[in-house]
Every structure is written in structure tokens, then in C-alpha cells.
Write a protein that holds these residues in place. Sequence first.
Motif, short mmCIF file in Angstrom:
data_model
loop_
_atom_site.label_atom_id
_atom_site.label_comp_id
_atom_site.label_asym_id
_atom_site.label_seq_id
_atom_site.Cartn_x
_atom_site.Cartn_y
_atom_site.Cartn_z
N GLY A 178 0.78 -1.51 6.88
CA GLY A 178 0.89 -2.72 7.79
C GLY A 178 -0.62 -3.21 8.14
N VAL A 179 -1.43 -2.38 8.44
CA VAL A 179 -2.57 -2.69 9.06
C VAL A 179 -3.69 -3.04 8.05
CG1 VAL A 179 -2.52 -1.47 11.28
CG2 VAL A 179 -3.54 -0.35 9.13
N GLY A 180 -3.31 -2.37 6.82
CA GLY A 180 -4.31 -2.58 5.52
C GLY A 180 -4.02 -4.15 4.96
N ALA A 181 -2.73 -4.36 5.08
CA ALA A 181 -2.17 -5.78 4.39
C ALA A 181 -2.68 -6.94 5.46
CB ALA A 181 -0.65 -5.82 4.37
N VAL A 182 -2.75 -6.70 6.80
CA VAL A 182 -3.33 -7.62 7.59
C VAL A 182 -4.82 -8.02 6.95
CG1 VAL A 182 -4.20 -8.04 9.93
CG2 VAL A 182 -1.99 -7.24 9.62
N HIS A 183 -5.52 -7.17 6.78
CA HIS A 183 -6.86 -7.42 6.36
C HIS A 183 -6.85 -8.34 5.09
CE1 HIS A 183 -9.22 -5.19 9.34
NE2 HIS A 183 -8.35 -4.19 9.07
N ASN A 184 -6.26 -7.79 3.84
CA ASN A 184 -6.01 -8.28 2.68
C ASN A 184 -5.18 -7.41 1.96
OD1 ASN A 184 -6.58 -9.33 0.10
ND2 ASN A 184 -8.56 -9.74 0.62
N ALA A 185 -3.95 -8.20 1.29
CA ALA A 185 -3.16 -7.73 0.68
C ALA A 185 -3.76 -6.80 -0.44
CB ALA A 185 -1.96 -8.42 -0.02
N SER A 186 -4.61 -7.23 -0.97
CA SER A 186 -5.38 -6.30 -1.93
C SER A 186 -6.20 -5.26 -1.56
CB SER A 186 -6.55 -7.20 -2.73
OG SER A 186 -7.53 -7.84 -1.87
N ALA A 187 -6.12 -5.08 -0.30
CA ALA A 187 -7.01 -3.66 0.45
C ALA A 187 -5.96 -2.67 0.45
CB ALA A 187 -7.22 -4.21 1.71
N VAL A 188 -4.63 -2.93 0.22
CA VAL A 188 -3.65 -1.77 0.19
C VAL A 188 -3.52 -1.47 -1.43
CG1 VAL A 188 -1.07 -1.07 0.45
CG2 VAL A 188 -2.46 -2.66 2.11
N ARG A 189 -3.46 -0.07 -1.67
CA ARG A 189 -3.46 0.31 -3.24
C ARG A 189 -1.79 0.61 -3.30
NH1 ARG A 189 -8.05 3.22 -1.06
NH2 ARG A 189 -9.80 2.78 -2.37
N TRP A 190 -1.20 -0.49 -3.56
CA TRP A 190 0.07 -0.63 -3.85
C TRP A 190 0.71 0.40 -5.06
CZ3 TRP A 190 2.44 -2.99 0.01
CH2 TRP A 190 1.66 -3.96 0.62
N GLY A 191 -0.14 0.92 -5.77
CA GLY A 191 0.45 1.74 -6.99
C GLY A 191 0.63 3.10 -6.25
N VAL A 192 -0.19 3.46 -5.42
CA VAL A 192 -0.07 4.87 -4.63
C VAL A 192 1.14 4.40 -3.43
CG1 VAL A 192 -1.31 6.35 -2.84
CG2 VAL A 192 -2.63 5.32 -4.62
N ALA A 193 1.10 3.44 -2.74
CA ALA A 193 2.18 3.43 -1.91
C ALA A 193 3.63 3.36 -2.84
CB ALA A 193 2.19 2.13 -1.35
N GLY A 194 3.71 2.69 -3.94
CA GLY A 194 4.75 2.88 -4.52
C GLY A 194 5.25 4.32 -5.14
N ASN A 195 4.25 5.00 -5.30
CA ASN A 195 4.69 6.48 -5.74
C ASN A 195 5.12 7.20 -4.56
OD1 ASN A 195 3.56 6.04 -8.35
ND2 ASN A 195 1.55 6.90 -7.81
N ILE A 196 4.62 7.00 -3.44
CA ILE A 196 5.19 7.50 -2.38
C ILE A 196 6.55 6.99 -2.07
CG2 ILE A 196 4.94 7.43 0.45
CD1 ILE A 196 2.05 7.23 -0.15
N VAL A 197 6.89 5.75 -2.17
CA VAL A 197 8.29 5.41 -1.94
C VAL A 197 9.29 5.92 -2.95
CG1 VAL A 197 9.76 3.20 -2.28
CG2 VAL A 197 7.60 3.20 -1.03
N ILE A 198 8.72 6.14 -4.11
CA ILE A 198 9.60 7.02 -4.94
C ILE A 198 9.95 8.36 -4.60
CG2 ILE A 198 9.75 8.02 -7.37
CD1 ILE A 198 8.19 5.38 -8.19
N ALA A 199 9.07 8.97 -4.00
CA ALA A 199 9.22 10.32 -3.59
C ALA A 199 10.11 10.18 -2.27
CB ALA A 199 7.87 10.96 -3.02
N TRP A 200 10.05 9.08 -1.47
CA TRP A 200 11.16 8.97 -0.29
C TRP A 200 12.54 8.92 -1.05
CZ3 TRP A 200 8.45 4.57 2.83
CH2 TRP A 200 7.15 5.05 3.07
N ILE A 201 12.70 8.13 -1.94
CA ILE A 201 13.94 7.99 -2.58
C ILE A 201 14.48 9.20 -3.16
CG2 ILE A 201 15.08 6.89 -4.36
CD1 ILE A 201 13.33 4.25 -4.28
N LEU A 202 13.71 9.99 -3.69
CA LEU A 202 14.17 11.10 -4.26
C LEU A 202 14.47 12.37 -3.37
CD1 LEU A 202 11.89 11.43 -7.35
CD2 LEU A 202 14.15 10.81 -7.53
#
Length: 332
Positions: free
Chosen positions: A288-312
Motif C-alpha cells: 500500500g505505501v509503495g503504491a502511493v509513491h508509484n504503482a511501478s515502485a512495487v515489484r508486483w511479480g514478487v507480491a504475486g508469488n507471495i499471494v500464490i503461497a497464501w492461497i496454497l
Amino acid sequence: MSISFEVVLFLVLLALAFDFMNGFHDAANSIATIVSTRVLKPHWAVIWAAFFNFAALYVFELHVASTVGKGIVDTAIVDHHVVFGALTGAFSWNVITWYYGIPSSSSHALVGGIVGAAVAKAGSSALIASGLVKPVIFIVLSPLLGFLLGSSLLLLVSWICVRTTPARVDKWFRRLQFISASFYSLGHGGNDAQKTVGIIWMLLIAAGLSTPEEHIPYWVVIACYVTIALGTLFGGWRIVKTMGQRITKLKPVDGFCAETGGGITLFTTAALGIPVSTTHTITGAIVGVGAVHNASAVRWGVAGNIVIAWILTIPCSAFIAGLAWWLGKHIL
């Protein structure tokens, strides 16, 4: 079936081993932001976090422990095999995700473990839907709340400090991060230590050493809070790197807003007795704080891998727990 003292002692020690691993695995949740902003050196950060993990004992009532101990599965079907399966499933998933540096949820690993072992023994009728639905819903809601609160706080702070020099803002929030890190660590201890309190209580009920109507024995509470604090003290450095550096770049003001937003979420859910993921919460807040600065400041690929782990997490820990329940039937 009566449970021998030796088996009860073994399972209590196994539960405390899970509690230690929980603190070790989730140390990153409490310290990643304050370490990555260089407000505290890592060894001081874990001492700071461990102290407030334990101090949560004197802040929170045992609502989360009550949910875990008697609110997810029917206590009538719980025996030492179910507890063994639940703990083995949760502990194994924590070790796997720690090894690969994935910030997964110890809370949901334990919920999955309890569900997997209970279903292996008695089928889905053993589950209590009203208790199970809360942690499942908060797989989505806790990171969303962290995201919204973290980003909203950063926007508010940016508006308040609009005429202040960046150097002055940095100086203020380096100091304020001590408060926000303490706040978040209190929430972490108040939520995560209680999960182990709940499963040990579940074991004591199954062994006839307690009842659902009695207060949780105080020695259980003390042991769990001390153990999770020790786990945090030793820290899981693989995950610190993922949380503090790979998702987005953080400044002290970002760390303050992420920790405060995550802390508010944890305090609220602990008061409601909902065992949520501290990992999900702080990850959502950091994004959330990264996205406030700039959506491109967030490494969405890393965040996506984390979400996959949450689902599993829940299905994988449940599967391992089911196998462990079968194994426990033959060795305990």
C-alpha cells in the motif's frame, strides 16, 4: 481413549517448537520495515520486537486462543492424533516456506493443519463453519485492510508534512518508527502466540486435563509468549530480505505508515478473536505505501508469488496434516 502423560508432554513440546518456529518465521513481519529503513540494526530490531511480542501478554485477552482451541473443529473428535497431525502439518509448511524465503502465514498453516487432521479422522462434519469462515475470509481482508490503512496513513502524513523539508520528515519518522514497530510487534504477539495457546488447550481438553468451560491454564499462556519471543529473537533472515527489500523500497515515513496500518488491523482482529495472518497484513501495508509513491515502485511479480503461497497455505498444510494424522495413528 486415554492419553498418557508422556504423549501429552511430547505434544506440548511439539506445540512450543511450532511456536518458536512461528516467531522465527515471522520475525520479518515485525522487523523488516525498521531494518530496511536503517532505523535499527538487525540484532537490536529483533530484541525490540521480541520484547513487545512478550509484552502483548499483558495487553490482549485470549480471544484468538479461544477460537483456535474450541471454535474451528468439534472438540469431541479431538485426540492426540489430531493434535499431532495439526502441528506436524503447520510446522512442516513453515519450514518449507522459510527455506525458500516465502513469507507465508503461520496462522493459516495451523488452521489448515487442524482442519486437515480433523477431516482425516471424522470427515467434514467435524468442522465448525462459523469459526472456520473467519480466518478464511481474512485471507483476503487482512492484506486489504493493511493496504488501505497503510496507504491512507501515508497520504494523510504527506498532506500534513507538505511544507516540511524531506530531511526534517526523515528525522521525525526515524524516531516515530520506534513507536510504530512496537505497536506492530504487540499486535503480532497478541495474535500469533495465542494460536499455540489454543492448540495446547485443545490437547489438554482432549486429555481430560481441562474443559472448554474452564480458563486456559496460565502456564500455557506464559510458555507460549516466552517461546514466540525467543523465536523472534533468533529471527528468520531469509524472509526479512523479501519483506524489507524485494517488494518495494522503504523510507522511515513508509515504514511508520506500514507498521501502524498493520498494527491497527492486528489489534482489531485480536479483539474480535480472529486468527489472522500477520504476514498477509504487513505485506498488504508495505504494498500500500509503495503504491502511493508509484504503482511501478512495487515489484508486483514478487507480491504475486507471495499471494500464490497464501492461497496454497491452508490446502497444503491440511494435506500434510492428514498424512501426519495417519502416521500418528501408528506411532503414538
